[in-house]
Design a protein around this motif. Structure first.
Motif, PDB file in Angstrom:
ATOM      1  N   GLY A 205       5.361  -0.702   8.715  1.00 38.56           N
ATOM      2  CA  GLY A 205       3.969  -1.556   9.184  1.00 38.56           C
ATOM      3  C   GLY A 205       3.713  -1.759   7.637  1.00 38.56           C
ATOM      4  O   GLY A 205       3.707  -2.936   7.508  1.00 38.56           O
ATOM      5  N   TYR A 206       4.989  -1.372   6.123  1.00 37.69           N
ATOM      6  CA  TYR A 206       5.064  -1.887   4.582  1.00 37.69           C
ATOM      7  C   TYR A 206       5.526  -2.642   4.899  1.00 37.69           C
ATOM      8  O   TYR A 206       5.176  -3.626   4.617  1.00 37.69           O
ATOM      9  N   TRP A 207       6.815  -2.611   6.039  1.00 38.46           N
ATOM     10  CA  TRP A 207       7.506  -4.107   5.089  1.00 38.46           C
ATOM     11  C   TRP A 207       7.451  -5.200   5.656  1.00 38.46           C
ATOM     12  O   TRP A 207       7.190  -6.057   5.781  1.00 38.46           O
ATOM     13  N   LEU A 208       6.626  -4.700   7.428  1.00 34.95           N
ATOM     14  CA  LEU A 208       6.015  -5.998   7.865  1.00 34.95           C
ATOM     15  C   LEU A 208       5.331  -6.698   7.608  1.00 34.95           C
ATOM     16  O   LEU A 208       5.041  -8.150   7.161  1.00 34.95           O
ATOM     17  N   GLY A 209       4.392  -5.990   7.019  1.00 33.00           N
ATOM     18  CA  GLY A 209       2.653  -6.827   5.991  1.00 33.00           C
ATOM     19  C   GLY A 209       3.354  -7.547   4.184  1.00 33.00           C
ATOM     20  O   GLY A 209       3.445  -8.741   4.561  1.00 33.00           O
ATOM     21  N   ARG A 210       4.613  -6.670   4.493  1.00 29.55           N
ATOM     22  CA  ARG A 210       5.309  -7.556   2.596  1.00 29.55           C
ATOM     23  C   ARG A 210       6.119  -8.536   3.745  1.00 29.55           C
ATOM     24  O   ARG A 210       6.032  -9.333   1.885  1.00 29.55           O
TER      25      ARG A 210
ATOM     26  N   PHE B 158       0.368  -0.854   6.066  1.00 27.98           N
ATOM     27  CA  PHE B 158       0.831  -2.586   6.419  1.00 27.98           C
ATOM     28  C   PHE B 158      -0.389  -3.322   5.524  1.00 27.98           C
ATOM     29  O   PHE B 158       0.323  -4.572   4.443  1.00 27.98           O
ATOM     30  N   VAL B 159      -1.545  -3.602   4.967  1.00 29.96           N
ATOM     31  CA  VAL B 159      -2.717  -3.285   4.136  1.00 29.96           C
ATOM     32  C   VAL B 159      -1.867  -3.108   2.523  1.00 29.96           C
ATOM     33  O   VAL B 159      -1.705  -4.061   1.690  1.00 29.96           O
ATOM     34  N   CYS B 160      -1.128  -1.872   3.065  1.00 29.19           N
ATOM     35  CA  CYS B 160      -0.416  -2.134   1.546  1.00 29.19           C
ATOM     36  C   CYS B 160       1.260  -2.873   1.153  1.00 29.19           C
ATOM     37  O   CYS B 160       0.912  -3.196  -0.413  1.00 29.19           O
ATOM     38  N   GLY B 161       1.527  -3.129   2.071  1.00 27.84           N
ATOM     39  CA  GLY B 161       3.045  -4.250   2.083  1.00 27.84           C
ATOM     40  C   GLY B 161       2.821  -5.792   1.620  1.00 27.84           C
ATOM     41  O   GLY B 161       2.560  -5.870   0.903  1.00 27.84           O
ATOM     42  N   THR B 162       1.469  -5.900   2.128  1.00 33.97           N
ATOM     43  CA  THR B 162       0.466  -7.122   1.942  1.00 33.97           C
ATOM     44  C   THR B 162       0.363  -7.099   0.279  1.00 33.97           C
ATOM     45  O   THR B 162       0.231  -8.582   0.452  1.00 33.97           O
ATOM     46  N   LEU B 163      -0.237  -6.467  -0.230  1.00 33.95           N
ATOM     47  CA  LEU B 163      -0.736  -6.325  -1.557  1.00 33.95           C
ATOM     48  C   LEU B 163       0.416  -6.120  -2.337  1.00 33.95           C
ATOM     49  O   LEU B 163       0.192  -6.299  -3.651  1.00 33.95           O
ATOM     50  N   ARG B 164       1.289  -6.357  -1.916  1.00 34.38           N
ATOM     51  CA  ARG B 164       2.468  -5.150  -2.606  1.00 34.38           C
ATOM     52  C   ARG B 164       2.572  -4.874  -3.643  1.00 34.38           C
ATOM     53  O   ARG B 164       3.058  -4.379  -4.571  1.00 34.38           O
ATOM     54  N   MET B 165       2.432  -3.364  -2.956  1.00 34.15           N
ATOM     55  CA  MET B 165       1.673  -1.839  -3.265  1.00 34.15           C
ATOM     56  C   MET B 165       4.000  -1.567  -4.139  1.00 34.15           C
ATOM     57  O   MET B 165       4.478  -2.005  -3.059  1.00 34.15           O
ATOM     58  N   PRO B 166       3.791  -1.078  -5.010  1.00 30.46           N
ATOM     59  CA  PRO B 166       5.376  -1.145  -5.418  1.00 30.46           C
ATOM     60  C   PRO B 166       6.056   0.024  -4.050  1.00 30.46           C
ATOM     61  O   PRO B 166       5.277   1.356  -4.004  1.00 30.46           O
ATOM     62  N   TYR B 167       7.401  -0.787  -3.625  1.00 33.96           N
ATOM     63  CA  TYR B 167       7.679   0.697  -2.974  1.00 33.96           C
ATOM     64  C   TYR B 167       8.202   2.014  -2.760  1.00 33.96           C
ATOM     65  O   TYR B 167       7.648   3.244  -2.546  1.00 33.96           O
ATOM     66  N   GLY B 168       8.739   1.754  -4.844  1.00 35.92           N
ATOM     67  CA  GLY B 168       8.618   3.179  -4.744  1.00 35.92           C
ATOM     68  C   GLY B 168       7.531   4.539  -5.395  1.00 35.92           C
ATOM     69  O   GLY B 168       7.375   5.406  -5.443  1.00 35.92           O
ATOM     70  N   ARG B 169       5.720   3.455  -5.421  1.00 35.06           N
ATOM     71  CA  ARG B 169       4.732   5.074  -5.175  1.00 35.06           C
ATOM     72  C   ARG B 169       4.074   4.355  -3.964  1.00 35.06           C
ATOM     73  O   ARG B 169       4.034   5.543  -3.414  1.00 35.06           O
ATOM     74  N   PHE B 170       4.845   3.745  -2.423  1.00 28.98           N
ATOM     75  CA  PHE B 170       4.076   3.777  -1.481  1.00 28.98           C
ATOM     76  C   PHE B 170       5.356   4.827  -0.537  1.00 28.98           C
ATOM     77  O   PHE B 170       4.904   6.280  -0.070  1.00 28.98           O
ATOM     78  N   LEU B 171       6.371   5.367  -1.235  1.00 32.70           N
ATOM     79  CA  LEU B 171       6.896   5.994  -0.429  1.00 32.70           C
ATOM     80  C   LEU B 171       7.438   7.295  -0.689  1.00 32.70           C
ATOM     81  O   LEU B 171       7.216   8.049   0.478  1.00 32.70           O
ATOM     82  N   PRO B 172       6.429   7.426  -1.523  1.00 33.43           N
ATOM     83  CA  PRO B 172       5.871   9.327  -1.110  1.00 33.43           C
ATOM     84  C   PRO B 172       5.013   9.829  -1.627  1.00 33.43           C
ATOM     85  O   PRO B 172       5.023  10.917  -0.836  1.00 33.43           O
ATOM     86  N   LEU B 173       4.174   8.555  -1.691  1.00 36.68           N
ATOM     87  CA  LEU B 173       2.763   8.536  -0.494  1.00 36.68           C
ATOM     88  C   LEU B 173       2.641   8.800   0.938  1.00 36.68           C
ATOM     89  O   LEU B 173       2.220   9.977   1.495  1.00 36.68           O
ATOM     90  N   THR B 174       3.476   7.480   1.224  1.00 37.13           N
ATOM     91  CA  THR B 174       2.954   7.458   3.048  1.00 37.13           C
ATOM     92  C   THR B 174       3.599   8.606   3.183  1.00 37.13           C
ATOM     93  O   THR B 174       3.957   9.747   4.327  1.00 37.13           O
ATOM     94  N   LEU B 175       4.624   9.592   2.443  1.00 37.91           N
ATOM     95  CA  LEU B 175       5.981  10.824   2.822  1.00 37.91           C
ATOM     96  C   LEU B 175       5.334  12.347   3.026  1.00 37.91           C
ATOM     97  O   LEU B 175       4.760  12.818   4.450  1.00 37.91           O
ATOM     98  N   LEU B 176       4.257  12.284   2.018  1.00 41.31           N
ATOM     99  CA  LEU B 176       3.324  13.221   2.170  1.00 41.31           C
ATOM    100  C   LEU B 176       2.397  13.543   3.122  1.00 41.31           C
ATOM    101  O   LEU B 176       1.945  13.368   3.270  1.00 41.31           O
ATOM    102  N   GLY B 177       2.090  12.025   3.303  1.00 39.40           N
ATOM    103  CA  GLY B 177      -0.049  11.312   4.525  1.00 39.40           C
ATOM    104  C   GLY B 177       1.036  11.963   5.566  1.00 39.40           C
ATOM    105  O   GLY B 177       0.659  12.716   6.478  1.00 39.40           O
ATOM    106  N   SER B 178       2.074  11.427   5.843  1.00 38.57           N
ATOM    107  CA  SER B 178       3.219  11.269   7.789  1.00 38.57           C
ATOM    108  C   SER B 178       2.777  13.342   7.781  1.00 38.57           C
ATOM    109  O   SER B 178       2.581  13.396   8.889  1.00 38.57           O
TER     110      SER B 178
END
Length: 196
Positions: free
Chosen positions: A71-76, A121-141
């Motif tokens: 979803g992140y990469w689709l948004g990006r 998807f929105v995180c990717g669209t807004l270009r959240m840095p992947y280094g920030r997205f990755l640990p948060l999505t890992l923990l959220g999942s």
């Protein structure tokens, strides 16, 4: 074999469990898929000994994590073009949610239908840095899949034959979410009519 949702979960097996969560979180089709219901059912079936808990939780977690990343990469890569395929009110609701919670929306969002499918998807669209997205999505999942499934397992282990009442449990859970939302909707609508 159980009938209904419990039987369906047993039929699709671990690969099916993975596929449903992956599609819900990664393919912008999560609005019609049974996310929380699936996790609750898996936990209850695990407690009843009708599903092995560890492989099921592993499938759920990996499906959610990989789906979020997709979803992140689709948004990006294709964000603006794909946004037109998402209902405007769903997208607006997710953006408001993300403004309120910021990066923590990746930890809270998985527990909210529709938002769960759109936050990555929105995180990717807004270009959240992947280094920030990755640990948060890992923990959220991890929190969503393992937490909700183990809680359901624990409840199922305390109440015998709970798997026979999965539909009733889910109906109560859905009502608990729908009723407050309906009340808020009608209050806002009444407030708007008074202002006019």
């Amino acid at each position: 074999m159980e009938s209904g949702l419990a039987g369906w979960v047993q039929t699709i097996g671990y690969i099916g469990i993975f596929a449903v969560v992956f599609a819900e979180t990664g393919l912008l089709v999560g609005f019609a898929l049974p996310g929380d219901s699936l996790l609750i059912t898996v936990g209850i079936l695990g407690a009843a000994g009708k599903l092995q808990l560890f492989p099921a939780i592993t499938a759920l977690f990996i499906g959610s994590f990989l789906g979020n990343n997709l979803g992140y990469w689709l948004g990006r890569w294709a964000g603006p073009g794909l946004q037109r395929r998402v209902r405007a009110d769903h997208l607006e609701r997710t953006q408001l949610f993300m403004r309120r919670f910021g990066a923590l929306s990746l930890l809270v969002g998985p527990f909210i239908p529709i938002v769960r499918a759109l936050v990555p998807f929105v995180c990717g669209t807004l270009r959240m840095p992947y280094g920030r997205f990755l640990p948060l999505t890992l923990l959220g999942s991890l929190i969503w899949t393992v937490g909700l499934t183990l809680f359901s397992y624990w409840v199922g282990s305390k109440i015998p034959n709970l798997e026979k009442y999965v539909y009733l449990i889910l109906l109560v859970g859905i009502s608990a979410g729908v009723v407050p939302a309906a009340i808020r909707f009608f209050r806002r609508r009444s407030a708007r009519s008074v202002e006019m």
